[in-house]
Design a protein around this motif. Structure first.
Motif, mmCIF file in Angstrom:
data_model
loop_
_atom_site.group_PDB
_atom_site.id
_atom_site.type_symbol
_atom_site.label_atom_id
_atom_site.label_comp_id
_atom_site.label_asym_id
_atom_site.label_seq_id
_atom_site.Cartn_x
_atom_site.Cartn_y
_atom_site.Cartn_z
ATOM 1 N N VAL A 75 -17.391 -42.182 -60.182
ATOM 2 C CA VAL A 75 -18.542 -42.233 -61.087
ATOM 3 C C VAL A 75 -18.083 -41.710 -62.436
ATOM 4 C CG1 VAL A 75 -20.849 -41.344 -61.569
ATOM 5 C CG2 VAL A 75 -20.226 -41.951 -59.228
ATOM 6 N N ALA A 124 -16.747 -39.350 -55.436
ATOM 7 C CA ALA A 124 -17.491 -39.196 -54.180
ATOM 8 C C ALA A 124 -16.685 -39.798 -53.044
ATOM 9 C CB ALA A 124 -18.845 -39.884 -54.278
ATOM 10 N N ILE A 130 -18.160 -34.361 -52.940
ATOM 11 C CA ILE A 130 -18.025 -34.616 -54.370
ATOM 12 C C ILE A 130 -16.919 -33.716 -54.912
ATOM 13 C CG2 ILE A 130 -19.183 -34.656 -56.610
ATOM 14 C CD1 ILE A 130 -20.376 -36.596 -54.549
ATOM 15 N N GLU A 143 -24.277 -47.199 -55.074
ATOM 16 C CA GLU A 143 -23.174 -47.366 -54.125
ATOM 17 C C GLU A 143 -23.555 -46.833 -52.747
ATOM 18 O OE1 GLU A 143 -21.407 -48.236 -57.883
ATOM 19 O OE2 GLU A 143 -22.636 -46.532 -57.321
ATOM 20 N N ILE A 168 -25.652 -38.439 -59.088
ATOM 21 C CA ILE A 168 -25.884 -38.820 -57.685
ATOM 22 C C ILE A 168 -27.143 -39.662 -57.555
ATOM 23 C CG2 ILE A 168 -26.193 -37.990 -55.329
ATOM 24 C CD1 ILE A 168 -23.511 -37.189 -56.500
ATOM 25 N N VAL A 225 -15.735 -43.456 -54.291
ATOM 26 C CA VAL A 225 -16.433 -44.021 -55.445
ATOM 27 C C VAL A 225 -16.182 -43.137 -56.665
ATOM 28 C CG1 VAL A 225 -18.618 -44.801 -56.412
ATOM 29 C CG2 VAL A 225 -18.258 -44.889 -53.922
ATOM 30 N N SER A 272 -15.911 -48.236 -58.148
ATOM 31 C CA SER A 272 -16.120 -47.498 -59.398
ATOM 32 C C SER A 272 -17.460 -47.895 -59.989
ATOM 33 C CB SER A 272 -15.013 -47.804 -60.415
ATOM 34 O OG SER A 272 -13.746 -47.407 -59.948
ATOM 35 N N HIS A 273 -18.119 -46.942 -60.614
ATOM 36 C CA HIS A 273 -19.369 -47.183 -61.327
ATOM 37 C C HIS A 273 -19.182 -46.578 -62.714
ATOM 38 C CE1 HIS A 273 -24.044 -47.374 -60.936
ATOM 39 N NE2 HIS A 273 -23.654 -47.652 -62.164
ATOM 40 N N THR A 313 -27.019 -42.830 -60.416
ATOM 41 C CA THR A 313 -25.825 -43.670 -60.536
ATOM 42 C C THR A 313 -25.206 -43.959 -59.166
ATOM 43 O OG1 THR A 313 -25.416 -42.791 -62.758
ATOM 44 C CG2 THR A 313 -23.581 -43.895 -61.662
ATOM 45 N N LEU A 314 -24.699 -42.944 -58.506
ATOM 46 C CA LEU A 314 -24.070 -43.135 -57.196
ATOM 47 C C LEU A 314 -25.050 -43.698 -56.169
ATOM 48 C CD1 LEU A 314 -21.522 -42.698 -55.412
ATOM 49 C CD2 LEU A 314 -22.454 -40.436 -54.855
#
Length: 346
Positions: free
Chosen positions: A228, A214, A194, A177, A170, A226, A154-155, A173-174
């Motif tokens: 986000v 994601a 996504i 990861e 993306i 993940v 997780s973010h 942030t992503l």
């Protein structure tokens, strides 16, 4: 040798790097700064009491023969042009992510760096230098839980700026990861998808979907999921859990303050700043870069090729945002120029 550094971009992140180079780490001196906002550049010199020259732009700063290394800390859209110009010099280059905001831009940087005798670029993916994440990778590599099967991450951000777009979920942030999992699993990506859960009522940015999920699959068959969530309100967190054949590895909860038990309740403070959460990781990655430059050695941290892999994956993720369908990822074999691996020291 004291490494003479030029800093391009003196916003929040640029000032943070100036501070650590000047007041925290050893072996470096900031001798030049520039920013599209000249007042910001001058303020940085004043506030950190630098013996440094303020240049009107990146081009003039890069022409200074007295500078050994440059830190590219401008806004993401400016990275490509500056890095390409820096590759025309003999300077080492530390660039914050993204390497470039387009796949084509990242490829142009890789192609140009490969015309040089050796690697000179390091990309600022600081997750690899976080003590907890690094230790988790060490245990994973030891085989203590067998082969990895599933990764859950997780973010979480409390909120984002008004100019934060859906694509930035993306690319800004992503992207962390994307690089982290590629390194953690030592595996290449095969696809990304996504999907959009229920929209949060806390989203104020036009066009932003939040949260987003994601799902990445790797060539060895590992599934990485993940979350986000950038308008979560409650704080900043990163979570990581690896499920293996014979066990699990999990990043511990962040312990930034004591657990308080009182009146039949228990409370734990949660960090709200990603800068504070990864402060030591930033210090470690920059010190390593400075140490390499001081020895006139190529950086051993995340390379431009790894920045390119992140760009390829991010571009596929943005395509998946449009219809929430899986998008295949095809990355060429790592060029020989980038194949030599050296361990990152935490």
């Amino acid at each position: 040798m004291v490494v003479k550094v030029g800093v391009i971009g003196t916003g929040a992140m640029g000032r943070a790097h100036i501070d650590r180079l000047t007041n925290v780490l050893t072996g470096a001196k900031v001798v030049a700064v520039t920013d599209i906002n000249q007042e910001a550049a001058e303020a940085a010199v004043h506030d950190f009491k630098l013996d440094a020259k303020v240049y009107p732009d990146d081009t003039s700063l890069l022409q200074d023969p007295d500078i050994d290394a440059v830190f590219v800390v401008s806004f993401g859209g400016a990275h490509e042009a500056t890095v390409l110009k820096a590759l025309d010099t003999d300077k080492f280059i530390f660039t914050e992510k993204p390497l470039a905001t387009t796949l084509e831009g990242a490829k142009r940087i890789v192609d140009k760096e490969m015309t040089k005798p050796r690697k000179v670029i390091q990309v600022g993916f600081m997750r690899r230098y976080d003590e907890g994440i690094h230790e988790l990778k060490t245990k994973l590599d030891s085989g203590i839980i067998g082969k990895p099967l599933v990764v859950r991450a997780s973010h979480i951000n409390p909120d984002v700026a008004a100019n934060y777009s859906n694509e930035m979920a993306i690319t800004d942030t992503l992207i962390h990861e994307i690089d982290e999992m590629h390194w953690l699993l030592d595996d290449d990506y095969a696809s990304i998808q996504i999907t959009y859960p229920r929209q949060s009522s806390k989203v104020n940015n036009e066009g932003l979907r939040d949260p987003q999920l994601a799902t990445l699959t790797t060539k060895k068959g590992v599934v990485v999921q993940v979350l986000v969530h950038v308008t979560a309100q409650y704080g900043y967190e990163v979570k990581l859990e690896v499920v293996g054949e014979t066990g699990e590895l999990k990043l511990p909860d962040d312990g930034f303050a004591p657990i308080v038990r009182t009146q039949a309740t228990q409370q734990t403070a949660i960090e709200t700043s990603w800068v504070k959460r990864f402060l030591q990781a930033y210090n470690t990655e920059v010190q390593e870069f400075i140490n390499q430059v001081a020895q006139n050695q190529s950086p051993i941290g995340p390379s431009a090729w790894e920045g390119y892999i992140a760009a390829v994956t991010a571009e596929a993720g943005i395509r998946s945002q449009k219809d929430q369908e899986p998008v295949l990822i095809n990355v060429a074999t790592t060029p020989a120029f980038y194949q030599k691996k050296q361990a990152v020291q935490a």
